[in-house]
Structures are given as structure tokens and as C-alpha cells.
Motif scaffolding. Structure first.
Motif, PDB file in Angstrom:
ATOM      1  N   LYS A  26      -6.268   0.612  -4.854  1.00  0.00           N
ATOM      2  CA  LYS A  26      -6.796   0.942  -3.826  1.00  0.00           C
ATOM      3  C   LYS A  26      -8.594   1.061  -4.015  1.00  0.00           C
ATOM      4  CE  LYS A  26      -2.762   3.190  -1.795  1.00  0.00           C
ATOM      5  NZ  LYS A  26      -1.993   2.972  -2.800  1.00  0.00           N
ATOM      6  N   VAL A  27      -8.975   1.846  -5.083  1.00  0.00           N
ATOM      7  CA  VAL A  27     -10.425   2.061  -5.225  1.00  0.00           C
ATOM      8  C   VAL A  27     -10.994   0.638  -5.530  1.00  0.00           C
ATOM      9  CG1 VAL A  27     -12.017   3.283  -6.708  1.00  0.00           C
ATOM     10  CG2 VAL A  27     -10.031   4.332  -5.818  1.00  0.00           C
ATOM     11  N   LEU A  28     -10.402   0.004  -6.852  1.00  0.00           N
ATOM     12  CA  LEU A  28     -11.016  -1.327  -6.909  1.00  0.00           C
ATOM     13  C   LEU A  28     -10.534  -2.516  -6.373  1.00  0.00           C
ATOM     14  CD1 LEU A  28     -10.599  -0.956 -11.013  1.00  0.00           C
ATOM     15  CD2 LEU A  28     -12.629  -0.576  -9.596  1.00  0.00           C
ATOM     16  N   PRO A  32      -5.335  -6.091  -2.101  1.00  0.00           N
ATOM     17  CA  PRO A  32      -5.900  -6.070  -0.763  1.00  0.00           C
ATOM     18  C   PRO A  32      -4.830  -5.573   0.230  1.00  0.00           C
ATOM     19  CG  PRO A  32      -6.551  -8.125  -1.682  1.00  0.00           C
ATOM     20  CD  PRO A  32      -5.378  -7.413  -2.632  1.00  0.00           C
ATOM     21  N   ARG A  33      -3.574  -5.829  -0.049  1.00  0.00           N
ATOM     22  CA  ARG A  33      -2.495  -5.387   0.852  1.00  0.00           C
ATOM     23  C   ARG A  33      -2.415  -4.051   1.187  1.00  0.00           C
ATOM     24  NH1 ARG A  33       2.688  -3.514  -0.349  1.00  0.00           N
ATOM     25  NH2 ARG A  33       2.309  -4.004  -2.722  1.00  0.00           N
ATOM     26  N   HIS A  34      -2.832  -3.126   0.060  1.00  0.00           N
ATOM     27  CA  HIS A  34      -3.146  -1.804   0.574  1.00  0.00           C
ATOM     28  C   HIS A  34      -3.950  -1.477   1.668  1.00  0.00           C
ATOM     29  CE1 HIS A  34      -0.494  -0.149  -2.782  1.00  0.00           C
ATOM     30  NE2 HIS A  34      -0.915  -1.538  -3.481  1.00  0.00           N
ATOM     31  N   GLU A  35      -5.137  -1.958   1.628  1.00  0.00           N
ATOM     32  CA  GLU A  35      -6.255  -1.825   2.612  1.00  0.00           C
ATOM     33  C   GLU A  35      -5.650  -2.459   4.014  1.00  0.00           C
ATOM     34  OE1 GLU A  35     -10.891  -2.775   3.522  1.00  0.00           O
ATOM     35  OE2 GLU A  35     -10.247  -2.849   1.667  1.00  0.00           O
ATOM     36  N   GLN A  36      -5.145  -3.637   3.861  1.00  0.00           N
ATOM     37  CA  GLN A  36      -4.415  -4.120   5.166  1.00  0.00           C
ATOM     38  C   GLN A  36      -3.470  -3.158   5.688  1.00  0.00           C
ATOM     39  OE1 GLN A  36      -2.968  -7.860   3.546  1.00  0.00           O
ATOM     40  NE2 GLN A  36      -4.894  -8.806   3.526  1.00  0.00           N
ATOM     41  N   ILE A  37      -2.779  -2.510   4.971  1.00  0.00           N
ATOM     42  CA  ILE A  37      -1.692  -1.432   5.514  1.00  0.00           C
ATOM     43  C   ILE A  37      -2.286  -0.356   6.209  1.00  0.00           C
ATOM     44  CG2 ILE A  37       0.100   0.041   4.948  1.00  0.00           C
ATOM     45  CD1 ILE A  37       0.905  -2.019   2.787  1.00  0.00           C
ATOM     46  N   VAL A  38      -3.384   0.096   5.557  1.00  0.00           N
ATOM     47  CA  VAL A  38      -4.310   1.060   6.255  1.00  0.00           C
ATOM     48  C   VAL A  38      -4.956   0.864   7.249  1.00  0.00           C
ATOM     49  CG1 VAL A  38      -6.338   2.647   5.513  1.00  0.00           C
ATOM     50  CG2 VAL A  38      -4.631   2.303   3.866  1.00  0.00           C
ATOM     51  N   SER A  47     -10.987   1.233   7.352  1.00  0.00           N
ATOM     52  CA  SER A  47      -9.914   1.174   6.579  1.00  0.00           C
ATOM     53  C   SER A  47     -10.336   0.990   4.896  1.00  0.00           C
ATOM     54  CB  SER A  47      -9.258  -0.408   6.943  1.00  0.00           C
ATOM     55  OG  SER A  47     -10.270  -1.332   6.649  1.00  0.00           O
ATOM     56  N   ARG A  48     -11.525   0.462   4.637  1.00  0.00           N
ATOM     57  CA  ARG A  48     -11.899   0.508   3.316  1.00  0.00           C
ATOM     58  C   ARG A  48     -12.311   1.825   2.687  1.00  0.00           C
ATOM     59  NH1 ARG A  48     -10.547  -0.699  -1.139  1.00  0.00           N
ATOM     60  NH2 ARG A  48     -12.028  -0.688  -2.745  1.00  0.00           N
ATOM     61  N   LEU A  49     -13.018   2.654   3.465  1.00  0.00           N
ATOM     62  CA  LEU A  49     -13.305   4.127   3.351  1.00  0.00           C
ATOM     63  C   LEU A  49     -12.078   4.825   3.040  1.00  0.00           C
ATOM     64  CD1 LEU A  49     -15.352   6.368   2.837  1.00  0.00           C
ATOM     65  CD2 LEU A  49     -15.296   6.642   4.963  1.00  0.00           C
ATOM     66  N   LEU A  50     -11.080   4.497   4.026  1.00  0.00           N
ATOM     67  CA  LEU A  50      -9.664   5.538   3.764  1.00  0.00           C
ATOM     68  C   LEU A  50      -9.022   5.141   2.832  1.00  0.00           C
ATOM     69  CD1 LEU A  50      -8.824   5.893   7.762  1.00  0.00           C
ATOM     70  CD2 LEU A  50      -9.773   7.664   6.272  1.00  0.00           C
ATOM     71  N   THR A  51      -8.944   3.895   2.298  1.00  0.00           N
ATOM     72  CA  THR A  51      -8.233   3.355   1.069  1.00  0.00           C
ATOM     73  C   THR A  51      -9.080   3.899  -0.006  1.00  0.00           C
ATOM     74  OG1 THR A  51      -8.025   1.473   2.637  1.00  0.00           O
ATOM     75  CG2 THR A  51      -7.394   1.257   0.119  1.00  0.00           C
ATOM     76  N   ILE A  52     -10.010   3.817  -0.207  1.00  0.00           N
ATOM     77  CA  ILE A  52     -10.837   4.604  -1.523  1.00  0.00           C
ATOM     78  C   ILE A  52     -10.355   6.368  -1.311  1.00  0.00           C
ATOM     79  CG2 ILE A  52     -12.986   5.360  -2.319  1.00  0.00           C
ATOM     80  CD1 ILE A  52     -13.984   2.524  -1.269  1.00  0.00           C
ATOM     81  N   ILE A  53     -10.277   6.757  -0.253  1.00  0.00           N
ATOM     82  CA  ILE A  53     -10.003   8.119  -0.321  1.00  0.00           C
ATOM     83  C   ILE A  53      -8.688   8.491  -0.469  1.00  0.00           C
ATOM     84  CG2 ILE A  53      -9.775  10.319   1.301  1.00  0.00           C
ATOM     85  CD1 ILE A  53     -12.246   9.130   2.819  1.00  0.00           C
ATOM     86  N   ILE A  54      -7.469   7.518  -0.210  1.00  0.00           N
ATOM     87  CA  ILE A  54      -6.360   7.838  -0.519  1.00  0.00           C
ATOM     88  C   ILE A  54      -6.242   7.554  -1.968  1.00  0.00           C
ATOM     89  CG2 ILE A  54      -4.046   6.618  -0.446  1.00  0.00           C
ATOM     90  CD1 ILE A  54      -4.764   6.086   2.728  1.00  0.00           C
ATOM     91  N   GLY A  55      -6.908   6.481  -2.880  1.00  0.00           N
ATOM     92  CA  GLY A  55      -6.916   6.243  -3.903  1.00  0.00           C
ATOM     93  C   GLY A  55      -7.478   7.273  -4.860  1.00  0.00           C
ATOM     94  N   ILE A  56      -8.619   7.719  -4.312  1.00  0.00           N
ATOM     95  CA  ILE A  56      -8.997   8.703  -5.172  1.00  0.00           C
ATOM     96  C   ILE A  56      -8.081  10.187  -5.158  1.00  0.00           C
ATOM     97  CG2 ILE A  56     -11.028  10.613  -5.074  1.00  0.00           C
ATOM     98  CD1 ILE A  56     -12.882   8.466  -4.284  1.00  0.00           C
ATOM     99  N   SER A  57      -7.412  10.406  -3.993  1.00  0.00           N
ATOM    100  CA  SER A  57      -6.215  11.450  -3.900  1.00  0.00           C
ATOM    101  C   SER A  57      -5.226  11.137  -4.895  1.00  0.00           C
ATOM    102  CB  SER A  57      -5.983  11.431  -2.545  1.00  0.00           C
ATOM    103  OG  SER A  57      -6.914  11.865  -1.585  1.00  0.00           O
TER     104      SER A  57
END
Length: 87
Positions: A26-28, A32-38, A47-57
């Protein structure tokens, strides 16, 4: 092997999965499928920002699991987090 040793090994395995999914996928953005799902669920605008937030969580959750602090709250948060990802 003692129960304590098995518990530690399982704890490290769980934390490793959270770190790998959070940091690498997610963070790195190595998957890319993870960001596509978001993006499909929450929209493309953030979607990119939210994916990073989910990854940091996920990384924070891994550190919490490794710390062993507040085990019951950590356990409940872990499953609440999983449930929120599935819904």
C-alpha cells in the motif's frame, strides 16, 4: 517447543503480514491492485491518499501487535480493522 515460543513465532508472523501488506503493497504501491480496489470502492479522487492511510494503519497495528501492550484492545482492534476492510 514451549507455548511461549510458539506464541512469539505466531506474533511475529502476524506482524510480518501486516507490515508487508501495509508498507510494500500500500504505502510503496508495489501492488497497484490495492489502490484500484480502494478507488473502486471509495472513488478515484483520493484513492492514493486513502491507500497510504490504510497502509500506515496496518503498520501501526503491526507495531502494536509486537509491543504486546493492551492485548485485548489490540485483538479487538485487529478484528474490527479486518471487518472494516471486508465491508
Amino acid at each position: 517447543m514451549t507455548k511461549t515460543r510458539i506464541y512469539k513465532i505466531l506474533t511475529y508472523c502476524i506482524a510480518t503480514v501486516w507490515i508487508a501488506n501495509g508498507l510494500f503493497c500500500k504505502v510503496l504501491n508495489l501492488v497497484p491492485r490495492h489502490e484500484q480496489i480502494v478507488a473502486r470502492i471509495l472513488g478515484h479522487d483520493y484513492s492514493r491518499l486513502l491507500t497510504i492511510i490504510i497502509g500506515i494503519s496496518e503498520i501501526i497495528l503491526a507495531v502494536w501487535v509486537l509491543s504486546g501492550a493492551f492485548k485485548l484492545i489490540c485483538f479487538l482492534s485487529y478484528y474490527l480493522f479486518l471487518f472494516s476492510l471486508l465491508c
